[in-house]
Design a protein around this motif. Structure first.
Motif, mmCIF file in Angstrom:
data_model
loop_
_atom_site.group_PDB
_atom_site.id
_atom_site.type_symbol
_atom_site.label_atom_id
_atom_site.label_comp_id
_atom_site.label_asym_id
_atom_site.label_seq_id
_atom_site.Cartn_x
_atom_site.Cartn_y
_atom_site.Cartn_z
ATOM 1 N N CYS A 34 0.856 -1.196 0.000
ATOM 2 C CA CYS A 34 0.000 0.000 0.000
ATOM 3 C C CYS A 34 0.887 1.238 0.000
ATOM 4 O O CYS A 34 2.009 1.198 0.500
ATOM 5 N N ASN A 92 -11.158 -3.794 4.766
ATOM 6 C CA ASN A 92 -10.436 -2.524 4.921
ATOM 7 C C ASN A 92 -9.299 -2.368 3.914
ATOM 8 O O ASN A 92 -9.065 -1.261 3.426
ATOM 9 N N ASP A 106 -12.160 -2.497 -5.423
ATOM 10 C CA ASP A 106 -12.349 -1.240 -4.689
ATOM 11 C C ASP A 106 -13.625 -1.326 -3.843
ATOM 12 O O ASP A 106 -14.612 -0.636 -4.083
ATOM 13 N N VAL A 118 -14.100 -0.515 -0.714
ATOM 14 C CA VAL A 118 -14.388 0.670 0.105
ATOM 15 C C VAL A 118 -15.114 1.715 -0.744
ATOM 16 O O VAL A 118 -16.128 2.282 -0.330
ATOM 17 N N GLY A 119 -14.615 1.921 -1.974
ATOM 18 C CA GLY A 119 -15.223 2.916 -2.863
ATOM 19 C C GLY A 119 -16.644 2.560 -3.267
ATOM 20 O O GLY A 119 -17.488 3.440 -3.434
ATOM 21 N N GLU A 120 -16.905 1.261 -3.435
ATOM 22 C CA GLU A 120 -18.208 0.804 -3.921
ATOM 23 C C GLU A 120 -19.164 0.442 -2.789
ATOM 24 O O GLU A 120 -20.280 -0.016 -3.034
ATOM 25 N N CYS A 121 -18.715 0.590 -1.562
ATOM 26 C CA CYS A 121 -19.457 0.090 -0.396
ATOM 27 C C CYS A 121 -20.894 0.644 -0.327
ATOM 28 O O CYS A 121 -21.096 1.848 -0.449
ATOM 29 N N LYS A 134 -20.997 1.576 5.025
ATOM 30 C CA LYS A 134 -19.793 2.433 5.071
ATOM 31 C C LYS A 134 -19.351 2.644 6.511
ATOM 32 O O LYS A 134 -20.166 2.886 7.399
ATOM 33 N N CYS A 174 -15.347 -0.929 4.787
ATOM 34 C CA CYS A 174 -16.721 -1.285 4.445
ATOM 35 C C CYS A 174 -17.132 -2.395 5.398
ATOM 36 O O CYS A 174 -16.507 -3.463 5.413
ATOM 37 N N ASN A 200 -17.567 -8.584 -6.107
ATOM 38 C CA ASN A 200 -16.277 -7.884 -6.125
ATOM 39 C C ASN A 200 -15.108 -8.825 -5.896
ATOM 40 O O ASN A 200 -14.027 -8.615 -6.459
ATOM 41 N N CYS A 249 -2.653 -4.552 -0.409
ATOM 42 C CA CYS A 249 -2.728 -3.768 -1.644
ATOM 43 C C CYS A 249 -1.886 -4.413 -2.760
ATOM 44 O O CYS A 249 -0.920 -3.806 -3.246
#
Ligand code: NAG
Length: 223
Positions: A32, A127, A147, A149-152, A157, A162, A193, A222
């Motif tokens: 990451c 996470n 992704d 977290v982005g799509e949660c 959220k 997520c 996902n 990551c």
């Protein structure tokens, strides 16, 4: 004589088996672009700045083991503090599992049929993306790096991640503590996902993988 013979074989059995099984190594690497506080039970914990690695030796026969990443941590000189995700009772050196949301690499070594069993689980939420792969042995690795977290979904959220619906809503439908349970719209979001990861507690069919006992592994945050 019968007693003494039984006694002798009881004694010899573990003595003969032990030298055949040696510790498995787990190389944990942070790819990451930010610091991750790696956690392992058994194993403890370590701060990993971007690019750093930590190697853990795990005893043969270990079950219920987990490796995960913690984010947003601060610890004092004695290793006490807290993390935004994955916190294990406020200590750097974990002896307990983490607090959701946290993506889990789970494993049990030297089990049925001479196999290690391993998986990535989103049952405690997500996470950090994880790759969990053998570095030896004729078997394949798994990865969950979408992704999430982005799509949660809005209801799941959480700061830094997520969450899983059991933590947010409770209830048998999501927590699955008692009996058989089915996928839900939330578990289908996780499965879509990350098809190789557990999306709800009884998702074994498509989420549990094996390698020959004695395999070494890498866990990458990551990937
Ligand atoms: C696993 O790693 C250990 C320590 O590096 C090494 O001694 C052992 O040979 C490795 N096992 C396999 C199957 O490669």
């Amino acid at each position: 004589m019968a007693t003494s013979k039984a006694f002798t074989s009881l004694l010899c059995f573990p003595v003969l088996l032990l030298p055949l099984a040696s510790a498995a190594t787990f190389a944990v690497t942070n790819k990451c672009p930010y610091t991750v506080w790696a956690a392992a039970v058994p194993g403890g914990g370590r701060r990993l700045d971007p690019g750093q690695s930590w190697t853990i030796n795990v005893a043969p026969g270990t079950t219920g083991a987990r490796i995960w990443g913690r984010t947003g941590c601060s610890f004092d000189g004695s290793g006490r503090g807290n993390c935004q995700t994955g916190d294990c009772g406020g200590v750097l050196q974990c002896t307990a599992y983490g607090r959701p949301p946290n993506t889990l690499a789970e494993f049990a070594l030297n089990q049925f049929n001479g196999q290690d069993f391993f998986d990535i689980s989103l049952v405690d939420g997500f996470n950090i993306g994880i790759d969990f792969s053998p570095t030896s042995g004729n078997c394949h690795g798994i990865r969950c790096a979408a992704d999430i977290v982005g799509e949660c979904p809005a209801q799941l959220k959480a700061p830094g991640g997520c969450n899983n619906p059991c933590t947010v809503f409770g209830g048998e439908q999501y927590c699955c503590n008692q009996g058989p349970c089915d996928p839900t719209d939330y578990s289908r979001f996780f499965k879509r996902n990350c098809p190789d990861a557990y999306s709800y507690p009884q998702d074994d069919q498509t989420s549990l993988f094996t390698c020959p006992a004695g395999t070494n592994y890498s866990v990458v945050f990551c990937p």
